[in-house]
Design a protein around this motif. Structure first.
Motif, short mmCIF file in Angstrom:
data_model
loop_
_atom_site.label_atom_id
_atom_site.label_comp_id
_atom_site.label_asym_id
_atom_site.label_seq_id
_atom_site.Cartn_x
_atom_site.Cartn_y
_atom_site.Cartn_z
N GLU A 1 -1.63 -4.14 11.15
CA GLU A 1 -2.42 -2.94 11.42
C GLU A 1 -3.19 -3.00 12.74
OE1 GLU A 1 -5.14 -1.97 8.29
OE2 GLU A 1 -6.09 -0.38 9.45
N TYR A 2 -3.95 -4.07 12.94
CA TYR A 2 -4.75 -4.21 14.17
C TYR A 2 -4.07 -5.16 15.16
CZ TYR A 2 -8.61 -1.94 11.69
OH TYR A 2 -9.41 -1.04 11.00
N LYS B 1 -10.93 -10.33 1.74
CA LYS B 1 -10.25 -10.32 3.05
C LYS B 1 -10.70 -11.55 3.82
CE LYS B 1 -9.33 -5.41 3.69
NZ LYS B 1 -9.34 -4.22 4.56
N LYS C 1 -9.69 -1.47 -5.98
CA LYS C 1 -10.61 -1.22 -4.87
C LYS C 1 -11.62 -0.21 -5.38
CE LYS C 1 -10.64 0.97 -0.23
NZ LYS C 1 -9.80 1.42 0.91
N PHE D 1 -13.77 -6.11 -0.77
CA PHE D 1 -13.86 -5.19 0.37
C PHE D 1 -14.64 -3.94 -0.07
CE2 PHE D 1 -11.76 -1.89 3.12
CZ PHE D 1 -12.09 -2.41 4.35
N ARG E 1 -11.30 -6.33 -5.66
CA ARG E 1 -11.49 -6.55 -4.23
C ARG E 1 -12.96 -6.64 -3.81
NH1 ARG E 1 -9.03 -2.74 -0.44
NH2 ARG E 1 -7.95 -4.22 0.88
N GLU F 1 -15.05 2.87 1.03
CA GLU F 1 -14.36 3.88 1.84
C GLU F 1 -14.04 5.12 1.00
OE1 GLU F 1 -11.02 1.72 3.55
OE2 GLU F 1 -12.31 0.97 5.15
N ASN G 1 -0.64 1.71 -3.55
CA ASN G 1 -1.78 1.57 -2.64
C ASN G 1 -3.09 1.30 -3.39
OD1 ASN G 1 -3.53 1.81 -0.48
ND2 ASN G 1 -2.80 3.81 0.19
N VAL G 2 -3.95 0.48 -2.79
CA VAL G 2 -5.28 0.27 -3.38
C VAL G 2 -6.10 1.57 -3.35
CG1 VAL G 2 -5.52 -2.21 -3.05
CG2 VAL G 2 -6.06 -0.67 -1.16
N ASN G 3 -5.81 2.45 -2.42
CA ASN G 3 -6.36 3.80 -2.51
C ASN G 3 -5.43 4.53 -3.50
OD1 ASN G 3 -8.26 3.23 -0.50
ND2 ASN G 3 -6.86 3.85 1.13
N HIS H 1 -5.64 3.06 14.82
CA HIS H 1 -5.79 1.61 15.06
C HIS H 1 -4.68 1.00 15.89
CE1 HIS H 1 -8.13 1.54 10.96
NE2 HIS H 1 -8.64 2.37 11.85
N TRP I 1 0.84 -1.20 0.00
CA TRP I 1 0.00 0.00 0.00
C TRP I 1 0.89 1.26 0.00
CZ3 TRP I 1 -4.03 -1.58 4.35
CH2 TRP I 1 -4.87 -2.58 3.85
N GLU J 1 0.75 3.28 3.45
CA GLU J 1 -0.45 3.22 4.29
C GLU J 1 -0.34 2.01 5.20
OE1 GLU J 1 -4.07 4.39 2.59
OE2 GLU J 1 -5.32 3.46 4.13
N ARG J 2 -0.54 2.25 6.50
CA ARG J 2 -0.34 1.20 7.53
C ARG J 2 1.08 0.63 7.46
NH1 ARG J 2 -4.51 3.47 9.83
NH2 ARG J 2 -6.34 3.40 8.51
N ASP K 1 -12.53 -6.71 8.86
CA ASP K 1 -11.31 -5.99 8.47
C ASP K 1 -10.10 -6.40 9.28
OD1 ASP K 1 -9.68 -4.22 7.26
OD2 ASP K 1 -10.74 -2.41 7.89
O1 GCW Z 1 -8.35 -1.76 7.18
C1 GCW Z 1 -8.60 -0.72 6.33
C2 GCW Z 1 -7.38 0.13 6.48
C3 GCW Z 1 -7.19 1.10 5.35
C4 GCW Z 1 -7.18 0.32 4.06
C5 GCW Z 1 -8.50 -0.44 3.92
C6 GCW Z 1 -8.48 -1.35 2.72
C7 GCW Z 1 -5.97 0.80 2.06
O2 GCW Z 1 -7.48 0.81 7.71
O3 GCW Z 1 -5.98 1.75 5.57
O4 GCW Z 1 -6.98 1.15 2.95
O5 GCW Z 1 -8.70 -1.25 5.03
O6 GCW Z 1 -8.15 -2.51 2.88
O7 GCW Z 1 -8.81 -0.91 1.63
#
Ligand code: GCW
Length: 683
Positions: A395-396, A362, A282, A321, A319, A286, A203-205, A531, A149, A162-163, A367
Motif C-alpha cells: 500500500e505505502y 500492526k 476491526k 489498530f 485488531r 476509522e 475485508n476487515v471493513n 497513498h 481485504w 481494498e488496497r 500504519d
Molecule cells: O492503512 C489503512 C488502509 C485502509 C485499511 C486500514 C486498516 C482496511 O489505508 O485501507 O482498511 O489501514 O488496516 O484497517
C-alpha cells in the motif's frame, strides 16, 4: 506468441510452484522413488493432496512418472516415498521412532504436516537438492494467517479488493460468493506450500451482508476448496451486524439479545464449516462500529466473539489498530499523537481477554509506513497472546508498481529486542508465545491477490508473499536466503537470473525509503488520494495523524516524554531511554521521535536538509539502475515475464524521479535552504 503467452499465464498462476525441469533431470532418476504411498488418505484430504502434488512435482522437475498407491505392499520391491501421519505410519511399522513434532510440524505428522513436508521436499527437489536427507521442522507459531481485504459488496456491484492492485476479488462478485472458485483453490495451494493455515477472506471493513444464509452457504464452498490444502477459512465481522442485518435495536456486546444473536450466527457458520478457523475484528477504528459505541471496553467486544467460538474450537483475532481519525487535532495540541492510541486502549486490558483471543498488532504504531519503530504494544500484552500484522500488499510501498522487497524490513521488526523487564524480548519470541509462556500467537499477512494472472499485478511482488509465509513458519530465515529460494523456484536455475534479481530486490527497500520519506518521516505519499504518489503537503493539518510538523525552520514529531507526545515512554525502560534522546536515536528514526531544525547535524555529519536532498537523489539513482539490471536478463527468462517487469521497472525509474523532485522541492520551499550540490532550488 499466443502459445507462449498461454504457457506463461499458467506459470503465473502457479506462482513459485512451477516445478520446472532441472538441468540433467535424468541423472536423478535412479535415486528417485518409483511409487508414492499415501497412508490413510481419502480424496480431498491434505495427505491425498500431498500425494498428488508429489507425483505432479516429480514429473515436472525430473520427468519421471510415479505410481500412487495406498499401501507399501502394493508397490512391490520398488523404492517408495511415504506420505502420512505419524500415527498411520506407526500403525504399519510398529516401533518406528520420530522426532518431537507439534501441531502442523512435519517429519511426517498430522495431515497438514504431511502436506507441508511434501511441499518442502518438493521445494528442495525443484532447487536441485535430491540427496538423501532427513528433515524435521516445526512451525514457530500456531497462527499463520493471511487477511484478504476483499469486499463482498461495494456499492452493490463487483468484488473489489481494498488496497488491491492485482484485479478483482477471487472470492466475491456482485455481492455474492463467486460460482467458480477455481482460483481460490489455486491460491490455497500456494498458501499451503508456505505453511499458511488460514485465510480470512473478507475485508476487515466488513459488510454485515456476509452473514446472510445464502452467503454463509457460499463461504462454505470457499472452505471446501481450501480444505484439501489444509487452509482454514476465517471471517471478518462487522460489529454492528445484529442491528444492520439482524434487526435488533442494538449491538451492545453485553446485551443478552446481542449475545444470543452472535451465538446463533456462529453456530450456523460451524454447521456449514465445521473446521472454520475463527474471526477477525476491526472495531472502533476509522469509522467502524465497536463496543465503545456503548461505553463497553474492547475486551467486552472481543470476549463476545470468543465465547461464541469457544464450543467450536475457534479463535478470534482482535485488531489493535484502533484510533479515532475524527478527534486528533494537530494544530491545537502538541501532545496529540495517533501513535499513542494502541497502548492507551489496550494496556489496562491485559488479562481481561478470554483464552481464545489474540490481539493482532500492526508492526508499527502508525500504519505500514516505510519506516516506523516497532509497536510498543508487543511489550504490554504479557497475559494476552499477540499476533504481528505485516502487509504484503505494498500500500505505502509503491503498490506493486514499484519493486520493493519488504522482507528486510520485516526482519528488523521480528528481530527487534524490546527488553521487557530488562530481559531479551525479541518480537518473534513474543508473538510465538515463547517469551511470556503463551500457547497462541503468530503472524497475519495482509495479502491482496486478485484475478490478475500474476496474482499481485507484478511478478516480482510475489517474493513478498513468499517471504511472509516463510517467516511465519520460521522467522530466523534470512531475507536473502528466502529471496534466492523464491527466485529459483519462480525463474529457474540460471545463476545470472538469481544474482541480478537478488541484487535488485535487496536494494529496493533502502532505495524506496530514500526517495519516498527518510529519517523516519514515514512514506510522504498522498494521504488523501490513494497513498501512491508523492504529496508531503497532505501529511499535516488533518486528523489522520501521520504528521511531520514541518515548518520553515524545523521538522519532525516530538514524541519524547520530557517535551513531546510521550510516545517514547511507552517502551520498556532501556528502549525508552534510547529513543528519548536525540544522541541515542538512530538517524533513520530521528524525525519519528524528535523535532529538530533543518540544520541539525546527523551522526553522519550531514544536516537534516542536506541528507534529505542527497537521499532522494541516491534512492532514485538506484531505481534508475533497475532497468539496465533487468535488461541484462533478456533471453535468460521468458519474454512475457521479461516485458511485464521491464514495463513496471521503467515506470518505477520515472516515478522515482517524480518522488525525488516533489519532495526535495517541497522542503526547499519550506526551508529556503539551498542544496549544497546545487540541484534543488530556484532555477
Ligand atoms: O492503512 C489503512 C488502509 C485502509 C485499511 C486500514 C486498516 C482496511 O489505508 O485501507 O482498511 O489501514 O488496516 O484497517
Amino acid at each position: 506468441a499466443a502459445v507462449a503467452s498461454l504457457v506463461v499465464a499458467e506459470d503465473g498462476l502457479a506462482g513459485w510452484l512451477r516445478y520446472a525441469p532441472i538441468p540433467s533431470a535424468e541423472c536423478y532418476h535412479k535415486r528417485l522413488p518409483s511409487a508414492i504411498v499415501t497412508l490413510n488418505s481419502t480424496v480431498g484430504s491434505p495427505v491425498h493432496t500431498a500425494g498428488k502434488e508429489l507425483a505432479q512435482g516429480i514429473e515436472g522437475i525430473f520427468g519421471k512418472n510415479l505410481k500412487l498407491v495406498a499401501t507399501s505392499d502394493k508397490a512391490g520391491s520398488e523404492p517408495t516415498v511415504t506420505v502420512g501421519t505419524v500415527a498411520a505410519f506407526i500403525d504399519k511399522n510398529s516401533g518406528a521412532k520420530f522426532p518431537d513434532l507439534i501441531e502442523d510440524g512435519f517429519h511426517l505428522n498430522n495431515e497438514r504436516g504431511a502436506l507441508y513436508g511434501t511441499f518442502h521436499y518438493l521445494s528442495l527437489l525443484a532447487r536441485g537438492n535430491a540427496s538423501d536427507f532427513t528433515l524435521t521442522s516445526n512451525p514457530d507459531a500456531p497462527i499463520r494467517w493471511t487477511n484478504e481485504w476483499n469486499n463482498m459488496a461495494d456499492g452493490g456491484t463487483h468484488g473489489s479488493v481494498e488496497r488491491g492492485y492485482g484485479g478483482k476479488s477471487i472470492f466475491f462478485w456482485d455481492g455474492k460468493i463467486r460460482d467458480d472458485l477455481t482460483r481460490a483453490g489455486q491460491y490455497a495451494r500456494l498458501l499451503a506450500s508456505l505453511g499458511i493455515n488460514a485465510a480470512v477472506v473478507n475485508n476487515v471493513n466488513a459488510n454485515a451482508s456476509t452473514l446472510t444464509p445464502a452467503n454463509m452457504d457460499g463461504l462454505a464452498r470457499i472452505a471446501d476448496v481450501f480444505r484439501p490444502y489444509g487452509v482454514q477459512l476465517g471471517l471478518s465481522l462487522n460489529f454492528a451486524s445484529p442491528q444492520v442485518l439482524g434487526e435488533l435495536d442494538t449491538f451492545d456486546p453485553l446485551d443478552a439479545k446481542v449475545v444470543k444473536w452472535w451465538h446463533g450466527i456462529t453456530d450456523e457458520l460451524y454447521k456449514r464449516i465445521p473446521d472454520m478457523a475463527g474471526y477477525l475484528v476491526k472495531a472502533n477504528s476509522e469509522g467502524q462500529p465497536g463496543p465503545m459505541t456503548y461505553n463497553r471496553t474492547l475486551a467486552d467486544g472481543a470476549n463476545l466473539f470468543a465465547r461464541a467460538l469457544k464450543p467450536h474450537g475457534g479463535i478470534i483475532l482482535f485488531r489493535a489498530f484502533v484510533y479515532d481519525h475524527r478527534t486528533l487535532n494537530q494544530t491545537l495540541d502538541w501532545k496529540a499523537d495517533r501513535a499513542n492510541a494502541a497502548v492507551n486502549y489496550f494496556d489496562h486490558l491485559d488479562g481481561q481477554f478470554e483464552p481464545n483471543v489474540a490481539i493482532q498488532i500492526k508492526h508499527g504504531p502508525i500504519d505500514f509506513q516505510v519506516r516506523e519503530p516497532v509497536s510498543p504494544l508487543f511489550a504490554h500484552l504479557v497475559k494476552t497472546p499477540s499476533v504481528v500484522e505485516l502487509q504484503v500488499s505494498q500500500e505505502y510501498f509503491g503498490q506493486q508498481a514499484h519493486l520493493v522487497y519488504i522482507a528486510p524490513m520485516w526482519k528488523e521488526v521480528l528481530d527487534f529486542d524490546l527488553r521487557v523487564d530488562g530481559k531479551p524480548s525479541v518480537v518473534s519470541d513474543i508473538v510465538s508465545g515463547r517469551r511470556f509462556g503463551r500457547k497462541l500467537g503468530g503472524y497475519a499477512g495482509v495479502s491482496n491477490v486478485g484475478t490478475n494472472t500474476t496474482w499481485l499485478g507484478s511478478h516480482l511482488a510475489m517474493s513478498n508473499l513468499y517471504a511472509f509465509g516463510r517467516l511465519a513458519w520460521n522467522p530466523k530465515q534470512t531475507s536473502e536466503g528466502m529471496l534466492k529460494e523464491w527466485i529459483q523456484l519462480t525463474f529457474g536455475h540460471d545463476q545470472k537470473v538469481i544474482d541480478v534479481i537478488t541484487k535488485m530486490s535487496m536494494q529496493s527497500w533502502p532505495a524506496y525509503e530514500n526517495y519516498s520519506g527518510n529519517l523516519g518521516l514515514q512514506t510522504l505519499t498522498d494521504l488523501l488520494l490513494g497513498h501512491f504518489g508523492p504529496n508531503p503537503g497532505t501529511s499535516d493539518g488533518n486528523p489522520w495523524g501521520c504528521w511531520t510538523r514541518a515548518d520553515e525552520d524545523s521538522i519532525g514529531m516530538d514524541r519524547t516524554v520530557w517535551n513531546g507526545t510521550g510516545f517514547a515512554g511507552q517502551y520498556p525502560a532501556e528502549v525508552a531511554a534510547r529513543y528519548e534522546r536525540i544522541e541515542t536515536t538512530p538517524d533513520n528514526l530521528l524525525l519519528w521521535f524528535h523535532h529538530v531544525p533543518y540544520t541539525h547535524r546527523l551522526k553522519s555529519g550531514k544536516t537534516v536538509i542536506q541528507h534529505f536532498y542527497d537521499a532522494h537523489y541516491d534512492g532514485s539513482a538506484v531505481a534508475q539502475t533497475f532497468v539496465p539490471q533487468w535488461q541484462s536478463l533478456k533471453g535468460h527468462i521468458d519474454d512475457e515475464r521479461y516485458e511485464h517487469m521491464l514495463f513496471r521497472l521503467k515506470f518505477q525509474a520515472g516515478h522515482s524521479l517524480v518522488w525525488r523532485d516533489s519532495i526535495n522541492q517541497f522542503y526547499f520551499n519550506k526551508s529556503s535552504i539551498p542544496d549544497e550540490a546545487g540541484r534543488v532550488g530556484n532555477h
